[in-house]
Design a protein around this motif. Sequence first.
Motif, PDB file in Angstrom:
ATOM      1  N   MET A  97       0.826  -1.208   0.000  1.00  0.00           N
ATOM      2  CA  MET A  97       0.000   0.000   0.000  1.00  0.00           C
ATOM      3  C   MET A  97       0.861   1.259   0.000  1.00  0.00           C
ATOM      4  O   MET A  97       0.402   2.324  -0.425  1.00  0.00           O
ATOM      5  CB  MET A  97      -0.929  -0.010   1.211  1.00  0.00           C
ATOM      6  N   VAL A  98       2.101   1.153   0.487  1.00  0.00           N
ATOM      7  CA  VAL A  98       3.022   2.288   0.422  1.00  0.00           C
ATOM      8  C   VAL A  98       3.212   2.726  -1.018  1.00  0.00           C
ATOM      9  O   VAL A  98       3.180   3.927  -1.340  1.00  0.00           O
ATOM     10  CB  VAL A  98       4.376   1.909   1.058  1.00  0.00           C
ATOM     11  N   LEU A  99       3.397   1.768  -1.923  1.00  0.00           N
ATOM     12  CA  LEU A  99       3.574   2.099  -3.342  1.00  0.00           C
ATOM     13  C   LEU A  99       2.294   2.689  -3.928  1.00  0.00           C
ATOM     14  O   LEU A  99       2.344   3.613  -4.749  1.00  0.00           O
ATOM     15  CB  LEU A  99       3.982   0.851  -4.118  1.00  0.00           C
ATOM     16  N   GLN A 100       1.143   2.155  -3.526  1.00  0.00           N
ATOM     17  CA  GLN A 100      -0.117   2.705  -4.013  1.00  0.00           C
ATOM     18  C   GLN A 100      -0.315   4.141  -3.533  1.00  0.00           C
ATOM     19  O   GLN A 100      -0.718   5.019  -4.321  1.00  0.00           O
ATOM     20  CB  GLN A 100      -1.275   1.827  -3.543  1.00  0.00           C
ATOM     21  N   MET A 101      -0.035   4.393  -2.260  1.00  0.00           N
ATOM     22  CA  MET A 101      -0.192   5.750  -1.731  1.00  0.00           C
ATOM     23  C   MET A 101       0.812   6.702  -2.365  1.00  0.00           C
ATOM     24  O   MET A 101       0.469   7.848  -2.699  1.00  0.00           O
ATOM     25  CB  MET A 101      -0.034   5.734  -0.214  1.00  0.00           C
ATOM     26  N   HIS A 129      -0.453   1.985  -9.922  1.00  0.00           N
ATOM     27  CA  HIS A 129      -0.542   0.616 -10.425  1.00  0.00           C
ATOM     28  C   HIS A 129       0.808   0.141 -10.959  1.00  0.00           C
ATOM     29  O   HIS A 129       1.214  -1.003 -10.716  1.00  0.00           O
ATOM     30  CB  HIS A 129      -1.601   0.538 -11.527  1.00  0.00           C
ATOM     31  N   VAL A 130       1.501   1.016 -11.683  1.00  0.00           N
ATOM     32  CA  VAL A 130       2.821   0.647 -12.215  1.00  0.00           C
ATOM     33  C   VAL A 130       3.798   0.364 -11.083  1.00  0.00           C
ATOM     34  O   VAL A 130       4.533  -0.636 -11.104  1.00  0.00           O
ATOM     35  CB  VAL A 130       3.349   1.768 -13.132  1.00  0.00           C
ATOM     36  N   LEU A 131       3.815   1.232 -10.073  1.00  0.00           N
ATOM     37  CA  LEU A 131       4.718   1.028  -8.944  1.00  0.00           C
ATOM     38  C   LEU A 131       4.364  -0.240  -8.171  1.00  0.00           C
ATOM     39  O   LEU A 131       5.249  -0.985  -7.734  1.00  0.00           O
ATOM     40  CB  LEU A 131       4.680   2.239  -8.015  1.00  0.00           C
ATOM     41  N   MET A 132       3.059  -0.510  -7.994  1.00  0.00           N
ATOM     42  CA  MET A 132       2.647  -1.681  -7.236  1.00  0.00           C
ATOM     43  C   MET A 132       3.042  -2.967  -7.958  1.00  0.00           C
ATOM     44  O   MET A 132       3.589  -3.901  -7.346  1.00  0.00           O
ATOM     45  CB  MET A 132       1.136  -1.659  -7.012  1.00  0.00           C
ATOM     46  N   ILE A 133       2.776  -3.048  -9.258  1.00  0.00           N
ATOM     47  CA  ILE A 133       3.135  -4.247 -10.021  1.00  0.00           C
ATOM     48  C   ILE A 133       4.647  -4.446 -10.019  1.00  0.00           C
ATOM     49  O   ILE A 133       5.149  -5.577  -9.871  1.00  0.00           O
ATOM     50  CB  ILE A 133       2.601  -4.146 -11.460  1.00  0.00           C
ATOM     51  N   PHE A 184       6.527   6.748   4.916  1.00  0.00           N
ATOM     52  CA  PHE A 184       7.379   6.205   3.860  1.00  0.00           C
ATOM     53  C   PHE A 184       6.810   6.513   2.479  1.00  0.00           C
ATOM     54  O   PHE A 184       7.547   6.818   1.532  1.00  0.00           O
ATOM     55  CB  PHE A 184       7.527   4.699   4.062  1.00  0.00           C
ATOM     56  N   ALA A 185       5.478   6.436   2.345  1.00  0.00           N
ATOM     57  CA  ALA A 185       4.847   6.740   1.057  1.00  0.00           C
ATOM     58  C   ALA A 185       5.085   8.189   0.647  1.00  0.00           C
ATOM     59  O   ALA A 185       5.402   8.483  -0.518  1.00  0.00           O
ATOM     60  CB  ALA A 185       3.347   6.451   1.129  1.00  0.00           C
ATOM     61  N   PHE A 186       4.944   9.101   1.594  1.00  0.00           N
ATOM     62  CA  PHE A 186       5.189  10.511   1.266  1.00  0.00           C
ATOM     63  C   PHE A 186       6.660  10.742   0.923  1.00  0.00           C
ATOM     64  O   PHE A 186       6.977  11.554   0.051  1.00  0.00           O
ATOM     65  CB  PHE A 186       4.779  11.398   2.437  1.00  0.00           C
ATOM     66  N   THR A 234      12.911   8.559 -11.762  1.00  0.00           N
ATOM     67  CA  THR A 234      12.940   8.235 -10.325  1.00  0.00           C
ATOM     68  C   THR A 234      12.593   6.782 -10.013  1.00  0.00           C
ATOM     69  O   THR A 234      12.975   6.283  -8.945  1.00  0.00           O
ATOM     70  CB  THR A 234      11.973   9.149  -9.560  1.00  0.00           C
ATOM     71  N   THR A 235      11.876   6.113 -10.894  1.00  0.00           N
ATOM     72  CA  THR A 235      11.480   4.724 -10.601  1.00  0.00           C
ATOM     73  C   THR A 235      12.671   3.807 -10.336  1.00  0.00           C
ATOM     74  O   THR A 235      12.645   3.023  -9.381  1.00  0.00           O
ATOM     75  CB  THR A 235      10.614   4.162 -11.736  1.00  0.00           C
ATOM     76  N   PRO A 236      13.757   3.854 -11.137  1.00  0.00           N
ATOM     77  CA  PRO A 236      14.911   2.991 -10.823  1.00  0.00           C
ATOM     78  C   PRO A 236      15.578   3.315  -9.486  1.00  0.00           C
ATOM     79  O   PRO A 236      16.353   2.498  -8.975  1.00  0.00           O
ATOM     80  CB  PRO A 236      15.875   3.275 -11.992  1.00  0.00           C
ATOM     81  N   ILE A 237      15.289   4.482  -8.923  1.00  0.00           N
ATOM     82  CA  ILE A 237      15.856   4.845  -7.619  1.00  0.00           C
ATOM     83  C   ILE A 237      14.890   4.497  -6.490  1.00  0.00           C
ATOM     84  O   ILE A 237      15.303   3.988  -5.434  1.00  0.00           O
ATOM     85  CB  ILE A 237      16.190   6.351  -7.589  1.00  0.00           C
ATOM     86  N   LEU A 238      13.586   4.744  -6.708  1.00  0.00           N
ATOM     87  CA  LEU A 238      12.605   4.527  -5.656  1.00  0.00           C
ATOM     88  C   LEU A 238      12.379   3.047  -5.366  1.00  0.00           C
ATOM     89  O   LEU A 238      12.251   2.655  -4.198  1.00  0.00           O
ATOM     90  CB  LEU A 238      11.274   5.183  -6.048  1.00  0.00           C
ATOM     91  N   LEU A 239      12.324   2.224  -6.418  1.00  0.00           N
ATOM     92  CA  LEU A 239      12.026   0.815  -6.202  1.00  0.00           C
ATOM     93  C   LEU A 239      13.105   0.086  -5.394  1.00  0.00           C
ATOM     94  O   LEU A 239      12.767  -0.716  -4.512  1.00  0.00           O
ATOM     95  CB  LEU A 239      11.785   0.119  -7.544  1.00  0.00           C
ATOM     96  N   PRO A 240      14.414   0.300  -5.641  1.00  0.00           N
ATOM     97  CA  PRO A 240      15.408  -0.335  -4.757  1.00  0.00           C
ATOM     98  C   PRO A 240      15.304   0.119  -3.303  1.00  0.00           C
ATOM     99  O   PRO A 240      15.533  -0.681  -2.385  1.00  0.00           O
ATOM    100  CB  PRO A 240      16.745   0.092  -5.378  1.00  0.00           C
TER     101      PRO A 240
END
Length: 257
Positions: A97-101, A129-133, A184-186, A234-240
């Motif tokens: 849910m952190v990724l969804q928020m 949705h992209v971040l959650m998947i 964490f989500a913010f 930012t996605t390659p940085i946030l996901l790790p």
Amino acid sequence: MIEDLAALSGLTVEFLTIGFIVFLRVGGTMALLPALGEQSVPARVRLFLALGFTAIVAPSMANTISLNQLQNSLGHLVWTEPVIGLGFGIVLRLMIMVLQMAGSIAAQATSLAQIFGAAGTDPQPAIGHVLMISGLALAVMAGLHVRVAEGLIMSYEVFPVGTRPEADAYSEWGISRVAQAFSFAFTLAAPFVIVSLLYNVALGVINRAMPQLMVAFVGAPAITAGGLILLLLTTPILLPIWKSAFEATLHDPFGGW
């Protein structure tokens, strides 16, 4: 031979009883488990996975659970074990849910909340949705099933069979976990919020300098393109970062108890 069969029958009853008690906790966890317990997964598959986790966890608990204790407190265990399992599942579900928020905050900040629509079972912006998947894929690739089995075994050290979670401590622990999830989500969505703030300040300055210019029509495509570009960067940085936090949660799911 009859004596051997009687002994074997007693062992079978004991193993099935222990398996049932373990299944109560595993079933509560499977109801909220990310990836393996999603609503899109067929119910039969989830039931099979719950039985598989039970077969893994039950042998490690056989030496620590007394059959007499189970028979005397079976009615008590029917509701305490699922509650403990649900607590473990909620901790892992909150990380998803952190990724969804974070996606919802980012989408609202960059005017991408409605673009592309929702592709999941629950309505949510496309960024979420992209971040959650992506997060679910990373979790499964990192050995989610192994970590969940380890966490279930570890849960019996924190909550032995027959232990009733104290309501005050359980609620305080849950509230702290929810607060950490929102924080964490913010944090993950902070780049989008900062860029949105700078964009709106710049747009206000331009509007004050040139009142006759329709800045909304000029700026809307810019913030949309900027949001997509920022998501790409930012996605390659946030996901790790999220993966590290998720692994830390799996190593210590009941931390702060």
